[in-house]
Motif scaffolding. Structure first.
Motif, PDB file in Angstrom:
ATOM      1  N   ASP A   1       4.068   0.313 -15.528  1.00 35.78           N
ATOM      2  CA  ASP A   1       3.096   0.258 -14.692  1.00 35.78           C
ATOM      3  C   ASP A   1       2.838  -1.161 -14.778  1.00 35.78           C
ATOM      4  OD1 ASP A   1       3.357   2.968 -14.030  1.00 35.78           O
ATOM      5  OD2 ASP A   1       1.564   3.310 -15.260  1.00 35.78           O
ATOM      6  N   CYS A   2       2.940  -1.861 -15.855  1.00 33.79           N
ATOM      7  CA  CYS A   2       2.364  -3.316 -16.034  1.00 33.79           C
ATOM      8  C   CYS A   2       3.624  -4.143 -15.598  1.00 33.79           C
ATOM      9  CB  CYS A   2       2.065  -3.646 -17.381  1.00 33.79           C
ATOM     10  SG  CYS A   2       0.270  -2.887 -17.958  1.00 33.79           S
ATOM     11  N   PHE A   3       4.705  -3.943 -15.921  1.00 27.84           N
ATOM     12  CA  PHE A   3       5.923  -4.743 -15.695  1.00 27.84           C
ATOM     13  C   PHE A   3       6.627  -4.575 -14.490  1.00 27.84           C
ATOM     14  CE2 PHE A   3      10.432  -6.182 -16.177  1.00 27.84           C
ATOM     15  CZ  PHE A   3      10.196  -7.498 -16.581  1.00 27.84           C
ATOM     16  N   ILE A   4       7.033  -3.689 -14.005  1.00 33.19           N
ATOM     17  CA  ILE A   4       7.832  -3.466 -12.930  1.00 33.19           C
ATOM     18  C   ILE A   4       7.064  -3.584 -11.404  1.00 33.19           C
ATOM     19  CG2 ILE A   4       9.417  -1.703 -11.478  1.00 33.19           C
ATOM     20  CD1 ILE A   4       9.941  -0.150 -13.949  1.00 33.19           C
ATOM     21  N   PRO A   5       6.035  -3.049 -11.172  1.00 31.91           N
ATOM     22  CA  PRO A   5       5.237  -3.541  -9.956  1.00 31.91           C
ATOM     23  C   PRO A   5       4.804  -5.048  -9.829  1.00 31.91           C
ATOM     24  CG  PRO A   5       4.295  -1.442 -10.880  1.00 31.91           C
ATOM     25  CD  PRO A   5       5.095  -2.326 -12.102  1.00 31.91           C
ATOM     26  N   ILE A   6       4.843  -5.908 -10.980  1.00 30.95           N
ATOM     27  CA  ILE A   6       4.409  -7.294 -10.676  1.00 30.95           C
ATOM     28  C   ILE A   6       5.626  -8.179 -11.028  1.00 30.95           C
ATOM     29  CG2 ILE A   6       3.002  -9.123 -11.909  1.00 30.95           C
ATOM     30  CD1 ILE A   6       1.003  -6.716 -12.929  1.00 30.95           C
ATOM     31  N   VAL A   7       6.619  -7.925 -11.820  1.00 28.51           N
ATOM     32  CA  VAL A   7       7.629  -9.069 -12.243  1.00 28.51           C
ATOM     33  C   VAL A   7       8.985  -8.687 -11.501  1.00 28.51           C
ATOM     34  CG1 VAL A   7       8.756 -10.128 -14.201  1.00 28.51           C
ATOM     35  CG2 VAL A   7       6.396  -9.357 -14.429  1.00 28.51           C
ATOM     36  N   THR A   8       9.273  -7.312 -11.442  1.00 30.89           N
ATOM     37  CA  THR A   8      10.883  -7.111 -11.142  1.00 30.89           C
ATOM     38  C   THR A   8      11.196  -7.745  -9.657  1.00 30.89           C
ATOM     39  OG1 THR A   8      10.398  -5.104 -12.284  1.00 30.89           O
ATOM     40  CG2 THR A   8      12.360  -5.431 -10.778  1.00 30.89           C
TER      41      THR A   8
ATOM     42  N   ALA B   1      -1.182  14.593  -7.783  1.00 26.53           N
ATOM     43  CA  ALA B   1      -0.776  15.706  -7.054  1.00 26.53           C
ATOM     44  C   ALA B   1       0.804  15.720  -7.068  1.00 26.53           C
ATOM     45  CB  ALA B   1      -1.228  15.203  -5.573  1.00 26.53           C
ATOM     46  N   THR B   2       1.471  14.676  -7.329  1.00 24.60           N
ATOM     47  CA  THR B   2       3.018  14.726  -7.227  1.00 24.60           C
ATOM     48  C   THR B   2       3.708  14.575  -8.533  1.00 24.60           C
ATOM     49  OG1 THR B   2       3.222  12.328  -7.000  1.00 24.60           O
ATOM     50  CG2 THR B   2       3.054  13.617  -4.935  1.00 24.60           C
ATOM     51  N   ALA B   3       3.000  14.206  -9.607  1.00 28.97           N
ATOM     52  CA  ALA B   3       3.356  13.965 -10.961  1.00 28.97           C
ATOM     53  C   ALA B   3       4.770  12.956 -10.891  1.00 28.97           C
ATOM     54  CB  ALA B   3       3.865  15.272 -11.497  1.00 28.97           C
ATOM     55  N   MET B   4       4.559  12.024  -9.807  1.00 28.13           N
ATOM     56  CA  MET B   4       5.750  11.046  -9.763  1.00 28.13           C
ATOM     57  C   MET B   4       5.190   9.504 -10.211  1.00 28.13           C
ATOM     58  SD  MET B   4       7.873  12.271  -6.419  1.00 28.13           S
ATOM     59  CE  MET B   4       8.546  10.890  -6.497  1.00 28.13           C
ATOM     60  N   ASN B   5       5.789   8.905 -10.823  1.00 25.79           N
ATOM     61  CA  ASN B   5       5.551   7.717 -11.234  1.00 25.79           C
ATOM     62  C   ASN B   5       5.740   6.606 -10.094  1.00 25.79           C
ATOM     63  OD1 ASN B   5       6.265   4.516 -12.582  1.00 25.79           O
ATOM     64  ND2 ASN B   5       4.814   5.491 -13.841  1.00 25.79           N
ATOM     65  N   GLY B   6       4.959   5.821  -9.938  1.00 26.32           N
ATOM     66  CA  GLY B   6       4.954   4.985  -8.758  1.00 26.32           C
ATOM     67  C   GLY B   6       5.312   3.562  -8.960  1.00 26.32           C
ATOM     68  N   ALA B   7       5.846   3.308 -10.104  1.00 28.91           N
ATOM     69  CA  ALA B   7       6.274   1.935 -10.383  1.00 28.91           C
ATOM     70  C   ALA B   7       7.334   1.287  -9.287  1.00 28.91           C
ATOM     71  CB  ALA B   7       6.813   1.812 -11.741  1.00 28.91           C
ATOM     72  N   PHE B   8       8.363   2.154  -9.078  1.00 30.10           N
ATOM     73  CA  PHE B   8       9.335   1.829  -8.051  1.00 30.10           C
ATOM     74  C   PHE B   8       8.584   1.339  -6.865  1.00 30.10           C
ATOM     75  CE2 PHE B   8      12.556   2.745  -4.665  1.00 30.10           C
ATOM     76  CZ  PHE B   8      13.374   1.701  -5.075  1.00 30.10           C
ATOM     77  N   ILE B   9       7.858   2.279  -6.196  1.00 27.13           N
ATOM     78  CA  ILE B   9       7.166   2.011  -4.842  1.00 27.13           C
ATOM     79  C   ILE B   9       6.351   0.816  -4.969  1.00 27.13           C
ATOM     80  CG2 ILE B   9       5.527   3.256  -3.377  1.00 27.13           C
ATOM     81  CD1 ILE B   9       8.142   4.549  -3.686  1.00 27.13           C
TER      82      ILE B   9
ATOM     83  N   ILE C   1       0.270   0.400  -7.455  1.00 29.95           N
ATOM     84  CA  ILE C   1       0.103   1.054  -8.770  1.00 29.95           C
ATOM     85  C   ILE C   1      -1.028   1.699  -9.083  1.00 29.95           C
ATOM     86  CG2 ILE C   1      -0.156  -0.837 -10.325  1.00 29.95           C
ATOM     87  CD1 ILE C   1       2.345   2.218 -10.447  1.00 29.95           C
ATOM     88  N   LEU C   2      -2.259   0.934  -8.974  1.00 31.72           N
ATOM     89  CA  LEU C   2      -3.682   1.522  -9.282  1.00 31.72           C
ATOM     90  C   LEU C   2      -3.782   2.778  -8.112  1.00 31.72           C
ATOM     91  CD1 LEU C   2      -5.423  -1.730  -9.961  1.00 31.72           C
ATOM     92  CD2 LEU C   2      -4.611   0.174 -11.552  1.00 31.72           C
ATOM     93  N   ALA C   3      -3.608   2.535  -7.019  1.00 29.95           N
ATOM     94  CA  ALA C   3      -3.800   3.533  -5.978  1.00 29.95           C
ATOM     95  C   ALA C   3      -2.939   4.696  -6.088  1.00 29.95           C
ATOM     96  CB  ALA C   3      -3.853   2.949  -4.440  1.00 29.95           C
ATOM     97  N   TRP C   4      -1.865   4.273  -6.497  1.00 31.56           N
ATOM     98  CA  TRP C   4      -0.840   5.615  -6.703  1.00 31.56           C
ATOM     99  C   TRP C   4      -1.116   6.456  -7.904  1.00 31.56           C
ATOM    100  CZ3 TRP C   4       3.882   6.852  -3.936  1.00 31.56           C
ATOM    101  CH2 TRP C   4       4.595   7.714  -4.710  1.00 31.56           C
ATOM    102  N   ASN C   5      -1.657   5.974  -8.934  1.00 27.39           N
ATOM    103  CA  ASN C   5      -2.008   6.468 -10.148  1.00 27.39           C
ATOM    104  C   ASN C   5      -3.375   7.259 -10.059  1.00 27.39           C
ATOM    105  OD1 ASN C   5       0.243   5.500 -11.710  1.00 27.39           O
ATOM    106  ND2 ASN C   5      -1.001   3.835 -12.374  1.00 27.39           N
ATOM    107  N   LYS C   6      -4.101   6.712  -9.281  1.00 27.56           N
ATOM    108  CA  LYS C   6      -5.392   7.463  -9.206  1.00 27.56           C
ATOM    109  C   LYS C   6      -5.156   8.485  -7.829  1.00 27.56           C
ATOM    110  CE  LYS C   6     -10.275   6.542  -7.809  1.00 27.56           C
ATOM    111  NZ  LYS C   6     -11.203   5.610  -7.516  1.00 27.56           N
ATOM    112  N   TRP C   7      -4.672   8.489  -6.653  1.00 31.25           N
ATOM    113  CA  TRP C   7      -4.546   9.318  -5.572  1.00 31.25           C
ATOM    114  C   TRP C   7      -3.032  10.174  -5.766  1.00 31.25           C
ATOM    115  CZ3 TRP C   7      -6.916   4.615  -3.959  1.00 31.25           C
ATOM    116  CH2 TRP C   7      -8.206   4.583  -3.952  1.00 31.25           C
ATOM    117  N   ILE C   8      -1.919   9.707  -5.918  1.00 32.90           N
ATOM    118  CA  ILE C   8      -0.758  10.262  -5.750  1.00 32.90           C
ATOM    119  C   ILE C   8      -0.219  10.935  -6.825  1.00 32.90           C
ATOM    120  CG2 ILE C   8       1.347   9.793  -4.459  1.00 32.90           C
ATOM    121  CD1 ILE C   8       0.470   7.843  -2.867  1.00 32.90           C
ATOM    122  N   GLU C   9      -0.257  10.143  -7.861  1.00 33.74           N
ATOM    123  CA  GLU C   9       0.484  10.714  -9.037  1.00 33.74           C
ATOM    124  C   GLU C   9      -0.402  12.088  -9.504  1.00 33.74           C
ATOM    125  OE1 GLU C   9       2.068   9.336 -13.501  1.00 33.74           O
ATOM    126  OE2 GLU C   9       0.804   7.948 -12.354  1.00 33.74           O
TER     127      GLU C   9
END
Length: 224
Positions: A137-144, A182-190, A172-180
């Motif tokens: 969550d800290c590396f992929i959304p920012i650096v990749t 409900a879906t149990a999916m990591n949002g780093a790629f998104i 990633i903050l919005a995904w972890n708060k609202w989407i993850e």
């Protein structure tokens, strides 16, 4: 350290291919464990694997884990301390006014500080999966995304990079708060995709200099 963007792209390609090859065997190990013990709890998977292999293999696994952890830790600490003492501080201050001795002392202090913070974080969070997910969550959304675009030849300015990084963090903050939840999916790629799209949109929409660069790229592409 590469000679040009093409060589860096080839290194990135082969690294990705080898990573997929390693991930394939990790998936096979997980499938084998699932077939052998389908009712096994998630928290007991590692204990089951270590308990059903020979002592020699257990020793190799422990040695490999220690070697992997130490090599990764010292490489990241070295890279981070050098980047902070040489790149970040030198860009803020006059590089000629900072001697090599001060840069070396600053790099040592940075490595010590980050190492202490890392040890505290590892004691605070004992779940290895949570630590890996936090790293993603800290590396992929920012650096990749900026790294991949740079390897592919994308040349943006400071503003597109900052806009893309901010977009990745917010996503990633919005995904972890609202989407993850409900879906149990990591949002780093998104978040990484949102970072890259925001960088490209900002680069090509920004007026003046960026548009002139885009026109020059179009002209060069048409000539080729």
């Amino acid at each position: 350290m590469s000679a040009d963007c093409f060589q860096a792209g080839m290194v990135f390609f082969f690294t990705s291919f080898l990573s997929l090859f390693i991930a394939f065997f990790i998936i096979l190990l997980g499938l084998y464990t699932f077939v052998a013990a389908p009712d096994l709890l998630v928290t007991e998977v590692w204990h089951y694997i270590m308990g059903n292999i020979s002592p020699i293999c257990q020793g190799f696994v422990i040695i490999s884990l220690l070697a992997m952890a130490m090599s990764t830790a010292d490489a990241y600490l070295n890279s981070c301390s050098v980047m902070f003492s040489n790149d970040i501080v030198s860009s803020i201050m006059d590089k000629k006014s900072i001697s090599y001795d001060r840069q070396l002392r600053l790099a040592k202090a940075t490595a010590l500080f980050i190492g202490i913070i890392t040890i505290i974080l590892s004691f605070y969070c004992s779940d290895l999966f949570c630590l890996v997910q936090l790293r993603f969550d800290c590396f992929i959304p920012i650096v990749t995304a900026p790294f991949i675009l740079a390897v592919l030849g994308f040349r943006g300015g400071t503003r597109p990079a900052l806009v893309g990084m901010a977009t990745g963090v917010l996503t990633i903050l919005a995904w972890n708060k609202w989407i993850e939840p409900a879906t149990a999916m990591n949002g780093a790629f998104i978040a990484m995709v949102a970072n890259g799209l925001a960088m490209m949109v900002t680069h090509y929409v920004t007026p003046k200099k960026n548009k002139e660069i885009c026109m020059l790229q179009c002209i060069l592409f048409a000539n080729h």
